[in-house]
Scaffold this active site. Structure first.
Site, PDB file in Angstrom:
ATOM      1  N   LYS A  79      29.250 -24.175 -56.813  1.00 55.36           N
ATOM      2  CA  LYS A  79      29.931 -23.170 -58.074  1.00 55.36           C
ATOM      3  C   LYS A  79      30.531 -23.592 -58.466  1.00 55.36           C
ATOM      4  O   LYS A  79      31.449 -24.537 -58.555  1.00 55.36           O
ATOM      5  CB  LYS A  79      30.628 -22.203 -56.911  1.00 55.36           C
ATOM      6  CG  LYS A  79      31.679 -20.904 -58.003  1.00 55.36           C
ATOM      7  CD  LYS A  79      32.277 -19.913 -56.995  1.00 55.36           C
ATOM      8  CE  LYS A  79      33.160 -19.111 -57.632  1.00 55.36           C
ATOM      9  NZ  LYS A  79      34.224 -18.295 -57.125  1.00 55.36           N
ATOM     10  N   SER A 154      33.174 -13.293 -57.082  1.00 58.90           N
ATOM     11  CA  SER A 154      32.929 -13.478 -58.076  1.00 58.90           C
ATOM     12  C   SER A 154      32.057 -15.006 -57.867  1.00 58.90           C
ATOM     13  O   SER A 154      31.300 -15.523 -58.876  1.00 58.90           O
ATOM     14  CB  SER A 154      34.342 -14.864 -58.707  1.00 58.90           C
ATOM     15  OG  SER A 154      34.743 -15.732 -57.597  1.00 58.90           O
ATOM     16  N   SER A 178      36.053 -13.737 -52.898  1.00 62.19           N
ATOM     17  CA  SER A 178      34.760 -14.054 -53.508  1.00 62.19           C
ATOM     18  C   SER A 178      33.560 -14.406 -52.967  1.00 62.19           C
ATOM     19  O   SER A 178      32.574 -14.503 -53.323  1.00 62.19           O
ATOM     20  CB  SER A 178      35.524 -15.061 -54.730  1.00 62.19           C
ATOM     21  OG  SER A 178      36.266 -13.925 -55.676  1.00 62.19           O
TER      22      SER A 178
END
Length: 481
Positions: A79, A154, A178
């Site tokens: 990420k 997210s 998330s």
């Protein structure tokens, strides 16, 4: 070779049997990711030089007869809020569009030391703020299961690359759900470990007391393997825990018989019918596996949303103050004074959701409101944690939904922040308590949309969580993308 069908065990067998080399596998993973990414926008950038260099190191270890590591040759995506030395790390924000970190996050160091191959950085909501991955400055991510829908946020990019098959496993970050919510929306496994189990060194801070790094995978064993590789005490992170890290995969025997499970009544009242039916079916499966299921109460659940969005925004307001045009890469060109530079840099660089949370956080920390809001929220947080501690005196794990609904359509909630915040209602409680939680697929809706079952256990009881998830997973058909 079909990257989308590979597991960590299959890659290890293939490498040791000389069916393929790590370099061949990395090259194919990069080719496949480049070809598929336009469909989802899940990767912000690939890292071919780093991937091939890492693959060559794995091949050299194998040629010398050395142990190549538990993640040997495995294509891993990271990420874009997790720092990678020499690879642009944007946090999904215009403010960091050209930022190249000078060091790696501890989690990245450890996965590469275990033989993992970093193939690229994944798209995410700006500074990890969002529940749909529509807040990225570089465009939304599309759910590979249903491209007209969100992948969750997210960490939507990290979930999407695993569901799409362009990475075998990936790293995401979780502040209030998330990892678990995108895992549920994309039909993959997502794990939020105990707070402190994985070092946060090199994780760009959103809410420091809530942030976790955790794995995505297509099966429970792969997620357990990746967590085992990155977990453990780190002297560079004072909040990392010194608790021993078990050999998680070795403890997965497919049995959950005898485990006592709690089903919180507060989590069931807000479910849509189809999601509720799938969760109920999952609970029945656990009963057939020999688990004892009882109803429990987590009485402070109703206060969790307000509590979380006070604490998280307050910490975000403090953490994001560093992006002021003096450091990092973006500075507004339309400034004549220092005050203008601060104001214009932040005004032009931050997206709407970041601005919203900074304003909320600044307000609750301001003079006259700190005691009324922030201090009260911390007291409620203690009550939420106490609810879980009391529950775990009578049960080994708690099972619950991840989200009230499956993946929603792109644009459906983007203009309704409150509706977006409420989508985290089942995940933020575990985050506030700092306990390990995960999402494991438990079926699809009539439209083919995945739904995840959430499993929560006591602090550092990931072994029980994985054992239950593994036994449940063996009863399920894996969703296909």
């Amino acid at each position: 070779m079909n990257i989308a069908s590979l597991t960590i065990d299959r890659i290890r067998r293939g490498l040791l049997a000389k069916e393929f080399s790590a370099a061949e596998l990395a090259a194919e993973a990069l080719r496949f990711a480049e070809a598929e990414n336009p469909r989802t926008n899940a990767y912000l950038r690939l890292a071919p030089d780093r991937a091939m260099a890492g693959a060559r190191r794995v091949d050299e270890r194998i040629a010398r007869g050395e142990e190549p590591g538990p993640l040997a040759g495995v294509p891993v995506a990271v990420k874009d809020v997790i720092l990678t030395k020499g690879i642009t790390t944007t946090c999904g924000s215009k403010l960091l569009e050209h930022y190249v970190p000078p060091y790696d996050a501890t989690a990245v160091e450890r996965l590469e030391a275990a033989g993992g191959i970093v193939v690229g950085k994944t798209n995410c909501d700006e500074f990890a703020m969002g529940s749909s991955n529509e807040n990225s400055a570089f465009g939304p991510v599309r759910n590979p299961v249903a491209p007209d829908r969100v992948p969750g946020g997210s960490s939507g990019g990290s979930a999407a690359v695993v569901a799409q098959g362009t990475a075998v496993v990936s790293l995401g970050s979780d502040t209030g759900g998330s990892i678990r919510q995108p895992a549920s929306f994309c039909g993959v496994v997502g794990v939020t470990p105990t707070y402190g189990r994985v070092s946060r060194f090199g994780l760009t801070a959103f809410a420091s007391s809530l942030d976790h790094i955790g794995p995505f995978a297509r099966n429970v064993k792969d997620a357990a393997t990746l967590l085992g590789a990155i977990a453990g005490r780190d002297g560079r992170d004072s909040t990392s825990a010194g608790a021993p890290v078990p050999d998680y995969p070795a403890l997965l025997d497919g049995s959950a018989k005898g485990l006592k499970l709690g089903l919180p009544r507060e989590y069931l009242k807000d479910l849509t019918s189809e999601t509720g039916d799938l969760i109920a079916r999952g609970v029945d499966t656990l009963k057939h596996l020999g688990c004892e299921v009882r109803e429990i109460s987590l009485p402070h659940t109703d206060y969790a949303i307000a509590c979380y969005y006070i604490i998280a925004t307050a910490e975000a307001s403090s953490n994001l103050a560093r992006y002021d045009g003096v450091r990092y890469t973006f500075r507004s060109a339309n400034s004549e004074t220092l005050a203008d530079m601060y104001r214009n840099t932040r005004g032009e660089g931050f997206g709407a959701e970041c601005k919203r949370r900074i304003m909320l956080g600044t307000y609750v920390l301001s003079a006259g409101y700190y005691d009324a809001y922030y201090l009260q929220a911390q007291k409620v947080r203690a009550l939420v944690a106490r609810d879980f501690a009391a529950a775990f005196t009578g049960v080994d794990a708690i099972v619950a939904p991840v989200s009230p609904y499956p993946a929603f359509k792109l644009g459906e909630k983007v203009n309704d922040p409150l509706a977006m915040y409420l989508s985290d209602i089942f995940t933020i409680t575990g985050s506030l308590a700092g306990i390990p939680c995960m999402s494991v697929p438990c079926g699809n809706t009539a439209e083919g949309l995945p739904v995840g079952l959430q499993i929560l256990t006591g602090h550092f009881a990931e072994t029980t969580m994985f054992r239950l998830a593994d036994a449940f997973e063996r009863t399920q058909r894996r969703p296909c993308v």
